[in-house]
Design a protein around this motif. Structure first.
Motif, PDB file in Angstrom:
ATOM      1  N   ASN A   4      -7.940 -59.130 -17.882  1.00 57.27           N
ATOM      2  CA  ASN A   4      -8.908 -58.167 -18.369  1.00 57.27           C
ATOM      3  C   ASN A   4      -9.112 -57.031 -17.367  1.00 57.27           C
ATOM      4  OD1 ASN A   4      -9.591 -59.591 -20.815  1.00 57.27           O
ATOM      5  ND2 ASN A   4     -10.560 -61.112 -19.491  1.00 57.27           N
ATOM      6  N   ASP A   5      -8.058 -56.685 -16.671  1.00 60.52           N
ATOM      7  CA  ASP A   5      -8.108 -55.641 -15.647  1.00 60.52           C
ATOM      8  C   ASP A   5      -8.492 -54.302 -16.256  1.00 60.52           C
ATOM      9  OD1 ASP A   5      -7.893 -54.398 -13.263  1.00 60.52           O
ATOM     10  OD2 ASP A   5      -5.712 -54.570 -13.073  1.00 60.52           O
ATOM     11  N   LYS A   6      -9.300 -53.541 -15.511  1.00 59.88           N
ATOM     12  CA  LYS A   6      -9.684 -52.188 -15.909  1.00 59.88           C
ATOM     13  C   LYS A   6      -9.188 -51.211 -14.841  1.00 59.88           C
ATOM     14  CE  LYS A   6     -11.814 -53.547 -19.625  1.00 59.88           C
ATOM     15  NZ  LYS A   6     -11.279 -53.240 -20.968  1.00 59.88           N
ATOM     16  N   ILE A   7      -7.918 -51.362 -14.488  1.00 60.19           N
ATOM     17  CA  ILE A   7      -7.346 -50.595 -13.389  1.00 60.19           C
ATOM     18  C   ILE A   7      -7.406 -49.090 -13.640  1.00 60.19           C
ATOM     19  CG2 ILE A   7      -5.041 -50.858 -14.363  1.00 60.19           C
ATOM     20  CD1 ILE A   7      -5.949 -50.679 -10.627  1.00 60.19           C
ATOM     21  N   TYR A   8      -7.272 -48.681 -14.899  1.00 55.76           N
ATOM     22  CA  TYR A   8      -7.285 -47.243 -15.198  1.00 55.76           C
ATOM     23  C   TYR A   8      -8.650 -46.643 -14.864  1.00 55.76           C
ATOM     24  CZ  TYR A   8      -6.852 -42.834 -17.726  1.00 55.76           C
ATOM     25  OH  TYR A   8      -6.817 -41.496 -18.049  1.00 55.76           O
ATOM     26  N   GLU A   9      -9.718 -47.336 -15.248  1.00 52.96           N
ATOM     27  CA  GLU A   9     -11.067 -46.848 -14.953  1.00 52.96           C
ATOM     28  C   GLU A   9     -11.283 -46.767 -13.441  1.00 52.96           C
ATOM     29  OE1 GLU A   9     -14.019 -49.155 -16.909  1.00 52.96           O
ATOM     30  OE2 GLU A   9     -13.242 -48.753 -18.930  1.00 52.96           O
ATOM     31  N   VAL A  10     -10.807 -47.778 -12.721  1.00 48.82           N
ATOM     32  CA  VAL A  10     -10.943 -47.781 -11.267  1.00 48.82           C
ATOM     33  C   VAL A  10     -10.139 -46.635 -10.660  1.00 48.82           C
ATOM     34  CG1 VAL A  10     -10.492 -49.092  -9.153  1.00 48.82           C
ATOM     35  CG2 VAL A  10     -11.344 -50.258 -11.204  1.00 48.82           C
ATOM     36  N   GLY A  13     -11.741 -43.375 -10.832  1.00 48.08           N
ATOM     37  CA  GLY A  13     -13.015 -43.241 -10.137  1.00 48.08           C
ATOM     38  C   GLY A  13     -14.235 -43.533 -10.972  1.00 48.08           C
ATOM     39  N   LYS A  14     -14.054 -44.223 -12.095  1.00 46.42           N
ATOM     40  CA  LYS A  14     -15.192 -44.495 -12.977  1.00 46.42           C
ATOM     41  C   LYS A  14     -15.966 -45.741 -12.566  1.00 46.42           C
ATOM     42  CE  LYS A  14     -13.094 -42.222 -16.983  1.00 46.42           C
ATOM     43  NZ  LYS A  14     -12.661 -42.365 -18.392  1.00 46.42           N
ATOM     44  N   ARG A  15     -15.510 -46.418 -11.501  1.00 50.12           N
ATOM     45  CA  ARG A  15     -16.214 -47.620 -11.040  1.00 50.12           C
ATOM     46  C   ARG A  15     -16.555 -47.537  -9.557  1.00 50.12           C
ATOM     47  NH1 ARG A  15     -14.939 -53.036 -14.380  1.00 50.12           N
ATOM     48  NH2 ARG A  15     -14.896 -52.088 -16.435  1.00 50.12           N
ATOM     49  N   GLY A  16     -16.778 -46.317  -9.094  1.00 53.56           N
ATOM     50  CA  GLY A  16     -17.207 -46.134  -7.716  1.00 53.56           C
ATOM     51  C   GLY A  16     -16.141 -45.496  -6.857  1.00 53.56           C
ATOM     52  N   VAL A  17     -16.575 -44.649  -5.934  1.00 49.36           N
ATOM     53  CA  VAL A  17     -15.654 -43.896  -5.065  1.00 49.36           C
ATOM     54  C   VAL A  17     -14.905 -44.823  -4.120  1.00 49.36           C
ATOM     55  CG1 VAL A  17     -15.514 -42.115  -3.287  1.00 49.36           C
ATOM     56  CG2 VAL A  17     -17.065 -41.808  -5.213  1.00 49.36           C
ATOM     57  N   GLN A  47      -2.671 -52.051 -17.625  1.00 50.25           N
ATOM     58  CA  GLN A  47      -2.806 -50.794 -18.365  1.00 50.25           C
ATOM     59  C   GLN A  47      -1.728 -49.776 -18.007  1.00 50.25           C
ATOM     60  OE1 GLN A  47      -6.944 -50.017 -17.327  1.00 50.25           O
ATOM     61  NE2 GLN A  47      -7.590 -50.696 -19.349  1.00 50.25           N
ATOM     62  N   GLY A  48      -0.756 -50.194 -17.202  1.00 53.98           N
ATOM     63  CA  GLY A  48       0.452 -49.406 -16.998  1.00 53.98           C
ATOM     64  C   GLY A  48       0.393 -48.300 -15.975  1.00 53.98           C
ATOM     65  N   ILE A  49      -0.635 -48.234 -15.140  1.00 57.21           N
ATOM     66  CA  ILE A  49      -0.762 -47.137 -14.181  1.00 57.21           C
ATOM     67  C   ILE A  49       0.402 -47.111 -13.191  1.00 57.21           C
ATOM     68  CG2 ILE A  49      -2.152 -46.197 -12.294  1.00 57.21           C
ATOM     69  CD1 ILE A  49      -3.287 -45.675 -15.019  1.00 57.21           C
ATOM     70  N   ILE A  50       0.669 -48.253 -12.550  1.00 54.26           N
ATOM     71  CA  ILE A  50       1.743 -48.298 -11.548  1.00 54.26           C
ATOM     72  C   ILE A  50       3.092 -48.049 -12.212  1.00 54.26           C
ATOM     73  CG2 ILE A  50       2.916 -49.756  -9.863  1.00 54.26           C
ATOM     74  CD1 ILE A  50       0.223 -51.136  -9.358  1.00 54.26           C
ATOM     75  N   SER A  51       3.308 -48.602 -13.392  1.00 51.17           N
ATOM     76  CA  SER A  51       4.577 -48.377 -14.109  1.00 51.17           C
ATOM     77  C   SER A  51       4.776 -46.888 -14.385  1.00 51.17           C
ATOM     78  CB  SER A  51       4.564 -49.149 -15.436  1.00 51.17           C
ATOM     79  OG  SER A  51       4.544 -50.537 -15.214  1.00 51.17           O
ATOM     80  N   LEU A  52       3.740 -46.220 -14.836  1.00 46.98           N
ATOM     81  CA  LEU A  52       3.829 -44.789 -15.142  1.00 46.98           C
ATOM     82  C   LEU A  52       4.103 -43.969 -13.884  1.00 46.98           C
ATOM     83  CD1 LEU A  52       0.919 -44.473 -17.726  1.00 46.98           C
ATOM     84  CD2 LEU A  52       3.332 -44.009 -18.170  1.00 46.98           C
TER      85      LEU A  52
END
Length: 343
Positions: A4-10, A13-17, A47-52
């Motif tokens: 249930n990772d929310k890596i994209y939000e992190v 910067g949506k979960r703190g600087v 959510q594919g951030i590192i892959s992208l």
């Protein structure tokens, strides 16, 4: 293996600087270690951030994840990329233990996956099938305790090394704050990891860094607790004052209600007395009403007579003010005098 990772939000910067900074630091380390690998298998890509990011650099990436929601999110992100990037990447929703392909990759990336597994050794043995000889595998896991309901393992160093070196030769261990990064190679004859003084010092330094971070957080929480207690005390005092004021107002309101009840009862008594008097003096009241009506009629008649008298005097004045009128009056008076003598 839930994720249930929310890596994209992190990452955005949506979960703190601070969490954004640490996450980008970890991702940057992974990208640097992937280096010039042409083909990459990203297992548990979330959510594919590192892959992208790897595909944007021109590397061919195959991203896998067990969660359909995460893959759909990654594919939506891919829609906004340039065609060249789209051609470099493919996402698939699948349980990795059921994944199979004839392709072998230059590099395999497994980030924040092993801690979710009940049997990470079997998982890594399966991954080994898809890595080229001398190919590189990059693994990251949370460093130490990470209280997550889906975590089956807590990793520091030795237990992570023991799992990985059953299939690969470990070349490098890197500590990135609250994460441990590990680089290993796919070789036939592997050498066991050497716990050198340098490795022990790196581990201790990371413990020191994490301990200081936790100490500062505890101090902050303690200070927040003191401030919260002070606010709670003030709130309790304010509550007591308001409570007393409420009780006073309630008593005052109770007195007003009692007074209002007394007034209502008095009004009812007076009303009954009036009704009773009206019933007992019905004839007198009727006589008074008739007398009032008679007086009103007499006043009307009196006003009419006053008006007629005034009109008569006006007309008489018109007669007496003329010469003929004056002669007529003298004749009238003379005739009245003669008539009196004749009697």
């Amino acid at each position: 293996m839930a994720n249930n990772d929310k890596i994209y939000e992190v990452y955005r910067g949506k979960r703190g600087v601070e969490l954004e900074r640490k996450t980008k630091e970890r991702i940057e380390w992974i990208l640097n270690e992937v280096d010039t690998a042409n083909s990459i298998l990203d297992i548990g890509c979330s959510q594919g951030i590192i892959s992208l990011l790897m595909a944007q650099r021109g590397q061919k990436v195959y991203g896998l994840d067990i969660q359909e929601e995460a893959i759909k999110f990654a594919e939506n992100l891919l829609e906004n990329e340039f065609e060249a990037c789209k051609e470099n990447i493919k996402f698939k929703c699948i349980d990795f233990m059921k994944f199979d392909t004839d392709n072998k990759f230059d590099c395999i990336v497994i980030t924040e996956v092993l801690e979710h597994l009940q049997n990470p050794i079997e998982f890594l043995e399966h991954a080994k099938k898809f890595l080229k000889q001398s190919g590189r595998i990059i693994i990251t896991v949370p460093f130490g305790v990470n209280d997550h309901p889906d975590h089956y393992s807590t990793f520091y160093l030795s237990n992570l090394v023991a799992i990985v070196e059953k299939s690969f030769e470990i070349k490098k261990v890197q500590y990135i704050g609250r994460w441990t990064g590990l680089i290993a190679i796919n070789k036939e004859d592997t050498q066991l990891f050497s716990y050198t003084q340098e490795e022990i010092s790196k581990l201790e330094n990371n413990f020191l860094e994490v301990d200081w971070e936790m100490t500062k957080r505890i101090q902050t929480l303690y200070q927040n607790g003191i401030e919260a207690n002070a606010k709670y005390k003030q709130a309790t005092e304010n509550y007591e004052l308001l409570k007393q004021k409420y009780i006073y107002e309630l008593e005052k309101n109770k007195e007003l209600l009692q007074e209002n009840t007394r007034l209502t009862e008095a009004k009812e008594i007076v009303t009954k007395l009036i009704q009773q008097l009206y019933g007992e003096m019905g004839d007198e009241v009727q006589i008074l009403k008739e007398s009032k009506a008679l007086i009103s009629r007499l006043e009307t008649q009196n006003n009419y007579l006053k008006h007629e008298n005034a009109e008569y005097r006006r007309k008489l004045s018109l007669i007496t003010d003329t010469s003929i009128g004056k002669i007529g009056i003298k004749v009238y008076k003379l005739l009245k005098k003669i008539k009196s003598k004749l009697r």
